[in-house]
Design a protein around this motif. Structure first.
Motif, PDB file in Angstrom:
ATOM      1  N   GLN A 147       0.654  -1.082  -0.094  1.00  0.00           N
ATOM      2  CA  GLN A 147      -0.099  -0.068   0.095  1.00  0.00           C
ATOM      3  C   GLN A 147       1.013   1.286  -0.075  1.00  0.00           C
ATOM      4  OE1 GLN A 147      -3.494  -0.254   2.858  1.00  0.00           O
ATOM      5  NE2 GLN A 147      -2.984  -2.284   3.077  1.00  0.00           N
ATOM      6  N   ASN A 148       2.064   1.253   0.715  1.00  0.00           N
ATOM      7  CA  ASN A 148       2.678   2.584   0.770  1.00  0.00           C
ATOM      8  C   ASN A 148       3.525   2.531  -0.593  1.00  0.00           C
ATOM      9  OD1 ASN A 148       2.037   2.860   3.681  1.00  0.00           O
ATOM     10  ND2 ASN A 148       3.933   1.816   4.327  1.00  0.00           N
ATOM     11  N   ASN A 151       1.087   4.021  -2.960  1.00  0.00           N
ATOM     12  CA  ASN A 151       0.724   5.399  -2.611  1.00  0.00           C
ATOM     13  C   ASN A 151       2.029   6.395  -3.151  1.00  0.00           C
ATOM     14  OD1 ASN A 151      -1.673   5.207  -1.689  1.00  0.00           O
ATOM     15  ND2 ASN A 151      -1.126   4.605   0.367  1.00  0.00           N
ATOM     16  N   LEU A 216       6.216   8.377   3.419  1.00  0.00           N
ATOM     17  CA  LEU A 216       6.225   7.062   2.954  1.00  0.00           C
ATOM     18  C   LEU A 216       7.747   6.488   2.863  1.00  0.00           C
ATOM     19  CD1 LEU A 216       3.421   7.833   0.388  1.00  0.00           C
ATOM     20  CD2 LEU A 216       3.239   6.270   2.393  1.00  0.00           C
ATOM     21  N   THR A 219       8.998   5.656   5.976  1.00  0.00           N
ATOM     22  CA  THR A 219       8.142   4.281   6.599  1.00  0.00           C
ATOM     23  C   THR A 219       8.613   2.919   5.508  1.00  0.00           C
ATOM     24  OG1 THR A 219       6.279   5.710   6.981  1.00  0.00           O
ATOM     25  CG2 THR A 219       5.946   3.243   6.836  1.00  0.00           C
ATOM     26  N   LEU A 220       8.852   3.214   4.367  1.00  0.00           N
ATOM     27  CA  LEU A 220       9.248   2.082   3.732  1.00  0.00           C
ATOM     28  C   LEU A 220      10.845   1.559   4.116  1.00  0.00           C
ATOM     29  CD1 LEU A 220       7.991   3.042   0.440  1.00  0.00           C
ATOM     30  CD2 LEU A 220       7.369   1.222   1.542  1.00  0.00           C
TER      31      LEU A 220
END
Length: 417
Positions: A147-148, A151, A216, A219-220
């Motif tokens: 999902q990330n 996005n 993002l 986070t990844l």
């Protein structure tokens, strides 16, 4: 003769105590239904029936059936008198020696057998729980990473397609491929390392980012190492199966326990050497229980087949969610879950997603060199002098940047002669 030798050697490698290529490829896994990844049903909406567990082969579960247990009981009931007669003709011992067998040998073997069975079951139960837990953790993390990634690359369909294909390849490997194929993909082109490389290249090449994109990317960069850690723990637990020698010891202890009981029964046989009915019933019950324990441990040693399998519903639901997320993208039909997809283009030397059109891609064999990070000309020039770099501006002066001990950069200017 050579053919027979080769076949016997391969069987020995597959069933031996040591890891090798044949054992890697023969260790089949299944965290989901492989038919649901076929191209014909890839775009179908997931339903609860997709989580149904595939029924194992009947020969794998026949030991748990009532007819099988009853047949073991009946066979032991009729074999016990024959065994007593054979032992009475081969072994001649007095009453004192029988007392030693009854008071020392049989209880010692029973205690050793019980301890060994308890240790075996503890190891197998713990392994199954860890495999199931780590597979669910890895699948949930992979779903969140998917999902990330979608996005982050929302405005870059080519990069998003390539990242989705990498994720699809990993989903296919987790779902039904062998442990050997996964380790081969790790050695040649690690899917999670390739995803991290895509994120790093995207962060390096693009000049400006929104706060959401920055979040993002951060986070990844935190989730992908977590994915690697979950995969390492899952692979380690999958490889921790009990070797054949362990079950050989279990068979020997079972045989010794039954022999000890038979030897103790020789003192109460009749003139013809036949034991009483009660002893035959006890021996038949012990044999049925011992065979049941052995098959139970053997079945639990394979968490993906037989009666005692891991529950895949948690991991399979996340894998189906990933397939559904990618299938709903504009490039979803180009991503293949049932075979190796299109070759990577974003990591190539000639493709710049911001200044040129992407080249046509074909299905080619992926190698490790295809996913190594590439550097442009400016980065290559900068690596010639790691401690300092010089740049000439429009006024004819040269800026020199030097790294200090604290990591900061001091910039000085001097006129060019």
């Amino acid at each position: 003769l050579e053919f027979v030798r080769a076949v016997s050697q391969r069987r020995k490698d597959k069933s031996g105590d040591y890891e090798n290529k044949f054992k890697f490829l023969s260790d089949k896994r299944s965290y989901g239904n492989a038919d649901l990844l076929m191209s014909e049903v890839a775009s179908r909406e997931p339903v609860l029936d997709d989580l149904n567990q595939i029924q194992p082969d009947k020969m794998k579960v026949i030991w748990a059936s009532s007819p099988f247990r009853l047949s073991v009981f009946v066979a032991a009931f009729f074999v016990f008198p024959i065994l007593c007669q054979v032992l009475s003709t081969l072994v001649e011992i007095n009453d004192d020696e029988f007392d030693i067998i009854n008071e020392q040998f049989t209880p010692g073997v029973g205690i050793l057998y019980g301890t060994f069975v308890a240790l075996t079951l503890d190891i197998l139960y713990e392994r199954q729980g860890k495999v199931q837990e780590n597979a669910s953790i890895e699948s949930s993390l992979l779903s969140m990473v998917t999902q990330n990634v979608l996005n982050l690359f929302r405005d870059e369909p080519e990069i998003a397609r390539e990242a989705s294909q990498i994720i699809a390849d990993q989903v296919r490997i987790i779902t039904y491929r062998s442990r050997g194929s996964e380790m081969l993909s790790i050695m040649r082109a690690d899917p999670y390392a390739r995803l991290l490389s895509l994120v790093d290249h995207y962060h390096r090449d693009k000049t400006s980012f929104t706060p959401q994109q920055e979040a993002l990317i951060d986070t990844l960069r935190g989730d992908l190492p977590g994915l690697m850690d979950a995969r390492a723990r899952r692979l380690s637990d999958e490889a921790s199966s009990l070797p054949p020698t362990h079950f050989l010891v279990l068979i020997l202890l079972t045989s010794l326990s039954l022999i000890g009981f038979t030897a103790a029964t020789l003192t109460i046989t009749d003139e013809t050497g036949k034991p009483p009915l009660e002893s035959r019933m006890v021996f038949a019950g012990l044999s049925a229980v011992y065979v049941l324990f052995f098959n139970f441990c053997k079945d639990m040693n394979d968490p993906f087949d037989g009666v005692y399998q891991i529950k895949r519903s948690s991991a399979a639901s996340y894998l189906m969610q990933i397939k559904w997320l990618i299938a709903n993208q504009s490039f979803g039909k180009q991503v293949k879950f049932d075979s190796t997809g299109m070759a990577s283009v974003y990591d190539g030397d000639e493709f710049d997603p911001y200044h040129s059109n992407p080249p046509e891609t074909t299905k080619t064999e992926l190698t490790a060199s295809s996913f190594l990070p590439t550097r442009d000309k400016s980065s290559l020039e900068q690596t010639k002098s790691p401690a300092s770099d010089s740049r000439e501006d429009d006024s004819g002066s040269t800026r020199t940047a030097q790294k200090t001990a604290g990591g900061s950069r001091q910039i000085s200017m001097f006129k060019k002669k």
